[in-house]
Design a protein around this motif. Structure first.
Motif, short mmCIF file in Angstrom:
data_model
loop_
_atom_site.label_atom_id
_atom_site.label_comp_id
_atom_site.label_asym_id
_atom_site.label_seq_id
_atom_site.Cartn_x
_atom_site.Cartn_y
_atom_site.Cartn_z
N ALA A 1 0.97 -1.19 -0.22
CA ALA A 1 -0.10 0.07 0.02
C ALA A 1 0.97 1.12 0.01
N GLU A 2 0.31 2.17 -0.37
CA GLU A 2 0.87 3.56 -0.49
C GLU A 2 -0.03 4.51 0.17
N PHE A 3 0.66 5.76 0.54
CA PHE A 3 -0.15 6.80 1.05
C PHE A 3 0.11 8.07 0.04
N THR A 4 -0.64 8.94 0.12
CA THR A 4 -0.36 10.37 -0.60
C THR A 4 -0.29 11.13 0.23
N PRO B 1 -14.59 -2.44 8.29
CA PRO B 1 -14.97 -3.76 7.50
C PRO B 1 -15.02 -3.58 5.99
N GLY B 2 -15.30 -2.28 5.62
CA GLY B 2 -15.05 -2.01 4.30
C GLY B 2 -13.86 -1.15 3.72
N ARG B 3 -12.96 -1.09 4.35
CA ARG B 3 -11.71 -0.23 4.21
C ARG B 3 -10.49 -1.19 3.99
N THR B 4 -10.03 -1.42 3.01
CA THR B 4 -9.03 -2.49 2.81
C THR B 4 -7.62 -1.82 3.50
N ALA C 1 -5.34 8.26 1.81
CA ALA C 1 -5.34 7.21 0.78
C ALA C 1 -4.89 7.74 -0.63
N SER C 2 -4.32 6.93 -1.33
CA SER C 2 -3.87 7.13 -2.68
C SER C 2 -5.22 7.46 -3.53
N ASP C 3 -6.23 6.83 -3.08
CA ASP C 3 -7.46 7.25 -4.16
C ASP C 3 -8.58 8.17 -3.32
N ASP C 4 -8.01 8.90 -2.51
CA ASP C 4 -8.56 10.02 -1.77
C ASP C 4 -9.62 10.74 -2.87
N PRO C 5 -10.93 10.93 -2.52
CA PRO C 5 -11.86 11.26 -3.96
C PRO C 5 -11.70 12.94 -4.16
N VAL C 6 -10.96 13.47 -3.08
CA VAL C 6 -11.21 14.99 -2.93
C VAL C 6 -10.67 15.62 -4.32
N VAL C 7 -9.79 15.22 -4.85
CA VAL C 7 -9.25 15.51 -6.31
C VAL C 7 -10.42 15.67 -7.27
N HIS D 1 -5.36 1.17 2.01
CA HIS D 1 -4.64 2.48 2.96
C HIS D 1 -4.75 1.94 4.20
N CYS D 2 -3.71 2.15 4.94
CA CYS D 2 -3.53 2.04 6.54
C CYS D 2 -3.33 3.41 7.18
#
Length: 402
Positions: A132-135, A177-180, A268-274, A397-398
């Protein structure tokens, strides 16, 4: 002098804490001992001794991690790994890693181990892959949302920590439970993650707690007040929302606070704010590794998660550090559920165990790892099918370092 390794006793927390502080070139603080005590499982901590001197060690936290499609599953959360200055290059870390991984296998404990790495080059030789990566996200204050973004009419409010914490814990448990990549948290983990003494703040303010009925945010501020007016930095510690509307509402609140120039978040790398912003380029982003994963037992680990597509492939696994994984395994996925058995059939794909760890949470494509020479295809088309089967619905994301 001959080095020895053993597990620790309850009364050895203090010397172990001093060891870890020494390894990371930090000053030891005796007042932090009680905070560590709630996280300390002595029977799952190993230390290496040179005579009577504790010179290296590492521990495991007993936790659960959310895996693709199958919710929380047991995981060995490896933590506090270090070697004292002056004792490196003596095989100390290898002895700790051997004790951990071989112990997990021999005792049939967790089939998956995860950790954060202080340096990216350390743990690959022990079979860990970057899972996993973070942004690092930076958004200017007041950045506008695009037309049509719904934030709702509910008031977002700041509250004291005593009011916020039970609400946060309940929201986190509902979302987890839904957040990998998210980990289970005991009360001790919550206290550690949101520790707020002066020495925890690194020059920033105390935490501030923001609640929405379907989410929360925690942040600090780094004040900056030049001649042209305030340009403080708002550092988000955690943002959790059960709905997209709540997520947008919390971001809108943070972006509109006065005296702030930038909102910064390790997210998270796929944070939807963008995708919420009118000008997507206003969100500056850079990525860095976060969670590293290690498949301890191929046949026990791979069935822990679910898979988005069926596949039947023979994997020739290379694993020099954990030789029980070495050899050929048939992975069969039907209806999302996997079975794994040892076979003597010709392989469809050869894969280094690091690649299995990297792909396990669905964040790394096996096709990309093949280009990095960690995977090799023998049967045409097998790699693409296998790579697709390992994908997840969202980027892992952790949100915490442990």
């Amino acid at each position: 002098m001959t080095l020895t390794l053993r597990t620790l006793a309850h009364d050895e927390l203090r010397p172990f804490q001093r060891l870890v502080d020494s390894a990371f070139l930090q000053d030891s603080r005796e007042e932090l001992l009680e905070r560590w005590r709630g996280l300390f499982e002595p029977e799952r901590h190993h230390a290496v001794f040179d005579g009577d001197e504790m010179i290296g060690g590492g521990g495991i936290q007993t936790r659960a991690i959310t895996v693709p499609g199958n919710g929380p599953q047991p995981v060995a959360a490896v933590t506090s790994v270090g070697v004292k200055p002056g004792h490196r290059r003596r095989g100390v870390l290898t002895r700790v890693m051997t004790a951990q991984l071989h112990g997990l296998h021999e005792e049939s404990r967790e089939a998956l181990a995860v950790l954060w790495s202080s340096e990216a080059g350390i743990y690959g030789r022990y079979g860990y892959g970057m899972a996993a990566e973070f942004t690092r996200l930076s958004v200017p204050r007041g950045a506008a949302f695009r037309a049509g973004v719904v934030t709702g009419d509910e008031r977002v409010r700041e509250v004291p920590v005593d009011e916020a914490m039970p609400v946060m814990q309940a929201l986190y448990e509902r979302a987890r439970p839904g957040r990998t990549g998210w980990l289970s948290r005991t009360d001790a983990h919550w206290a550690h993650q949101f520790a707020d003494e002066e020495h925890d703040r690194d020059g920033l303010t105390a935490y501030r707690y923001v609640l929405h009925s379907r989410g929360y945010a925690v942040y600090r501020v780094k004040h900056d007040w030049p001649d042209r007016g305030p340009r403080g930095e708002l550092h988000v510690r955690e943002l959790v929302a059960e709905t997209d509307e709540a997520y947008a509402a919390l971001y809108r609140y943070l972006l509109d606070l006065d005296h702030i120039g930038e909102v910064k978040f390790f997210t998270a790398s796929d944070d939807p704010v963008v995708h919420l912003l009118e000008d997507s380029r206003s969100a500056l982003r850079s990525r860095c590794d976060s969670l590293w994963a290690r498949v301890v037992d191929v046949d026990r680990a791979l069935p822990l998660r679910r898979y988005p597509s069926d596949v039947d492939a023979v994997l020739d696994v290379h694993d020099a550090f954990c030789p029980w994984n070495e050899g050929r395994w048939r992975l069969t996925v039907e209806g999302g559920e996997a079975s794994v058995r040892r076979v003597a059939d010709e392989p469809d794909v050869a894969v280094d165990v690091r690649a299995l760890g990297a792909a396990f949470l669905g964040g790394a494509r096996l096709t990309a790892l093949a280009r990095g020479q960690q995977v090799r295809e023998f049967t045409p088309g097998a790699l693409n099918r296998l790579s697709h089967a390992f994908l997840g619905d969202r980027e892992p994301h952790c949100p915490e370092v442990f």
